[in-house]
Design a protein around this motif. Structure first.
Motif, PDB file in Angstrom:
ATOM      1  N   GLN A  39       0.904  -1.093   0.059  1.00 53.66           N
ATOM      2  CA  GLN A  39       0.066  -0.107   0.024  1.00 53.66           C
ATOM      3  C   GLN A  39       0.920   1.349   0.099  1.00 53.66           C
ATOM      4  O   GLN A  39       0.597   2.287  -0.744  1.00 53.66           O
ATOM      5  N   LEU A  40       1.954   1.232   0.834  1.00 51.28           N
ATOM      6  CA  LEU A  40       2.974   2.474   0.804  1.00 51.28           C
ATOM      7  C   LEU A  40       3.600   2.553  -0.618  1.00 51.28           C
ATOM      8  O   LEU A  40       3.530   3.724  -1.093  1.00 51.28           O
ATOM      9  N   GLU A  41       3.979   1.577  -1.333  1.00 53.07           N
ATOM     10  CA  GLU A  41       4.579   1.567  -2.452  1.00 53.07           C
ATOM     11  C   GLU A  41       3.698   2.330  -3.638  1.00 53.07           C
ATOM     12  O   GLU A  41       4.065   3.047  -4.426  1.00 53.07           O
ATOM     13  N   GLU A  42       2.310   2.004  -3.482  1.00 54.16           N
ATOM     14  CA  GLU A  42       1.258   2.475  -4.244  1.00 54.16           C
ATOM     15  C   GLU A  42       1.279   4.020  -4.144  1.00 54.16           C
ATOM     16  O   GLU A  42       1.037   4.711  -5.012  1.00 54.16           O
ATOM     17  N   GLU A  43       1.032   4.116  -2.629  1.00 58.92           N
ATOM     18  CA  GLU A  43       0.721   5.734  -2.547  1.00 58.92           C
ATOM     19  C   GLU A  43       2.009   6.549  -2.969  1.00 58.92           C
ATOM     20  O   GLU A  43       1.988   7.464  -3.488  1.00 58.92           O
ATOM     21  N   GLN A  44       3.308   6.000  -2.802  1.00 58.40           N
ATOM     22  CA  GLN A  44       4.613   6.587  -3.136  1.00 58.40           C
ATOM     23  C   GLN A  44       4.510   6.669  -4.647  1.00 58.40           C
ATOM     24  O   GLN A  44       4.878   7.825  -5.260  1.00 58.40           O
ATOM     25  N   SER A  45       4.158   5.805  -5.537  1.00 57.72           N
ATOM     26  CA  SER A  45       3.942   5.972  -6.715  1.00 57.72           C
ATOM     27  C   SER A  45       3.183   6.914  -7.317  1.00 57.72           C
ATOM     28  O   SER A  45       3.513   7.757  -8.167  1.00 57.72           O
ATOM     29  N   ILE A  46       1.971   7.035  -6.734  1.00 56.34           N
ATOM     30  CA  ILE A  46       1.058   7.997  -6.919  1.00 56.34           C
ATOM     31  C   ILE A  46       1.615   9.332  -6.699  1.00 56.34           C
ATOM     32  O   ILE A  46       1.604  10.071  -7.548  1.00 56.34           O
ATOM     33  N   SER A  47       2.431   9.555  -5.917  1.00 54.01           N
ATOM     34  CA  SER A  47       2.905  10.787  -5.283  1.00 54.01           C
ATOM     35  C   SER A  47       3.982  11.336  -6.261  1.00 54.01           C
ATOM     36  O   SER A  47       3.964  12.271  -6.562  1.00 54.01           O
ATOM     37  N   ASN A  48       4.889  10.135  -6.592  1.00 54.78           N
ATOM     38  CA  ASN A  48       5.945  10.492  -7.686  1.00 54.78           C
ATOM     39  C   ASN A  48       5.384  10.959  -8.939  1.00 54.78           C
ATOM     40  O   ASN A  48       5.968  11.766  -9.701  1.00 54.78           O
ATOM     41  N   ALA A  49       3.913  10.286  -9.279  1.00 57.28           N
ATOM     42  CA  ALA A  49       3.451  10.694 -10.664  1.00 57.28           C
ATOM     43  C   ALA A  49       3.060  12.019 -10.622  1.00 57.28           C
ATOM     44  O   ALA A  49       3.095  12.772 -11.326  1.00 57.28           O
ATOM     45  N   GLN A  50       2.490  12.405  -9.521  1.00 58.95           N
ATOM     46  CA  GLN A  50       2.021  13.862  -9.193  1.00 58.95           C
ATOM     47  C   GLN A  50       3.160  15.004  -9.285  1.00 58.95           C
ATOM     48  O   GLN A  50       3.171  15.777 -10.000  1.00 58.95           O
ATOM     49  N   LEU A  51       4.291  14.492  -8.696  1.00 55.51           N
ATOM     50  CA  LEU A  51       5.368  15.370  -8.704  1.00 55.51           C
ATOM     51  C   LEU A  51       6.073  15.445 -10.072  1.00 55.51           C
ATOM     52  O   LEU A  51       6.319  16.665 -10.587  1.00 55.51           O
ATOM     53  N   GLU A  91      12.602  16.812  -8.784  1.00 53.58           N
ATOM     54  CA  GLU A  91      13.199  15.378  -9.441  1.00 53.58           C
ATOM     55  C   GLU A  91      14.080  14.769  -8.451  1.00 53.58           C
ATOM     56  O   GLU A  91      14.124  13.700  -8.281  1.00 53.58           O
ATOM     57  N   ARG A  92      15.042  15.327  -7.575  1.00 51.86           N
ATOM     58  CA  ARG A  92      15.680  14.880  -6.448  1.00 51.86           C
ATOM     59  C   ARG A  92      14.821  14.012  -5.461  1.00 51.86           C
ATOM     60  O   ARG A  92      15.123  12.923  -5.099  1.00 51.86           O
ATOM     61  N   THR A  93      13.675  14.668  -5.308  1.00 55.76           N
ATOM     62  CA  THR A  93      12.928  14.097  -4.190  1.00 55.76           C
ATOM     63  C   THR A  93      12.134  13.030  -4.749  1.00 55.76           C
ATOM     64  O   THR A  93      11.940  11.840  -3.979  1.00 55.76           O
ATOM     65  N   ILE A  94      11.906  12.982  -5.979  1.00 55.05           N
ATOM     66  CA  ILE A  94      11.119  11.853  -6.902  1.00 55.05           C
ATOM     67  C   ILE A  94      12.136  10.712  -6.620  1.00 55.05           C
ATOM     68  O   ILE A  94      11.952   9.353  -6.538  1.00 55.05           O
ATOM     69  N   LEU A  95      13.411  10.978  -7.050  1.00 60.79           N
ATOM     70  CA  LEU A  95      14.322   9.667  -7.054  1.00 60.79           C
ATOM     71  C   LEU A  95      14.846   9.260  -5.894  1.00 60.79           C
ATOM     72  O   LEU A  95      14.821   8.114  -5.584  1.00 60.79           O
ATOM     73  N   ARG A  96      14.781  10.143  -4.989  1.00 62.93           N
ATOM     74  CA  ARG A  96      15.098   9.725  -3.279  1.00 62.93           C
ATOM     75  C   ARG A  96      13.774   8.727  -2.860  1.00 62.93           C
ATOM     76  O   ARG A  96      14.331   7.544  -2.246  1.00 62.93           O
ATOM     77  N   ASN A  97      12.797   9.172  -3.562  1.00 58.34           N
ATOM     78  CA  ASN A  97      11.513   8.605  -3.049  1.00 58.34           C
ATOM     79  C   ASN A  97      11.487   6.979  -3.741  1.00 58.34           C
ATOM     80  O   ASN A  97      11.219   6.110  -3.014  1.00 58.34           O
TER      81      ASN A  97
END
Length: 102
Positions: A39-51, A91-97
């Protein structure tokens, strides 16, 4: 002598049953943890897509705002630089996430 052997077998059987129950409990805990991580991975993926989407929008806006402000070229460059810095931070935040979810 036979009674002692039978008693020992019963005691060992009870120990094995307790051990089996503990293992089943741990398996249940591991499955719950796995589900929560998914579930956390899915939420993180959504967040990264939004970023990523916001980053694209900022790039488009920065490009169009630079083209429209011919008289205030210096100011436009400063705004553009700030936006590019913000985009790079995102972009750095996305990569780090993304590294964090792996």
């Amino acid at each position: 002598d036979l009674k002692k052997v039978v008693d020992d077998l019963i005691k060992e059987s009870e120990k094995l049953e307790k051990g089996r129950q503990k293992v089943q409990l741990e398996i249940g805990n591991l499955k719950d943890t796995r589900d929560k991580l998914a579930q956390l991975e899915e939420e993180q993926s959504i967040s990264n897509a939004q970023l990523r989407n916001q980053s694209k929008q900022f790039k488009k806006w920065a490009a169009s705002s630079t083209n429209r402000t011919g008289s205030n070229h210096k100011d436009a460059l400063a705004v553009r630089q700030q936006l590019l810095t913000s985009i790079q931070d995102q972009e750095r935040t996305i990569l780090r996430n993304e590294r964090g979810t792996l």
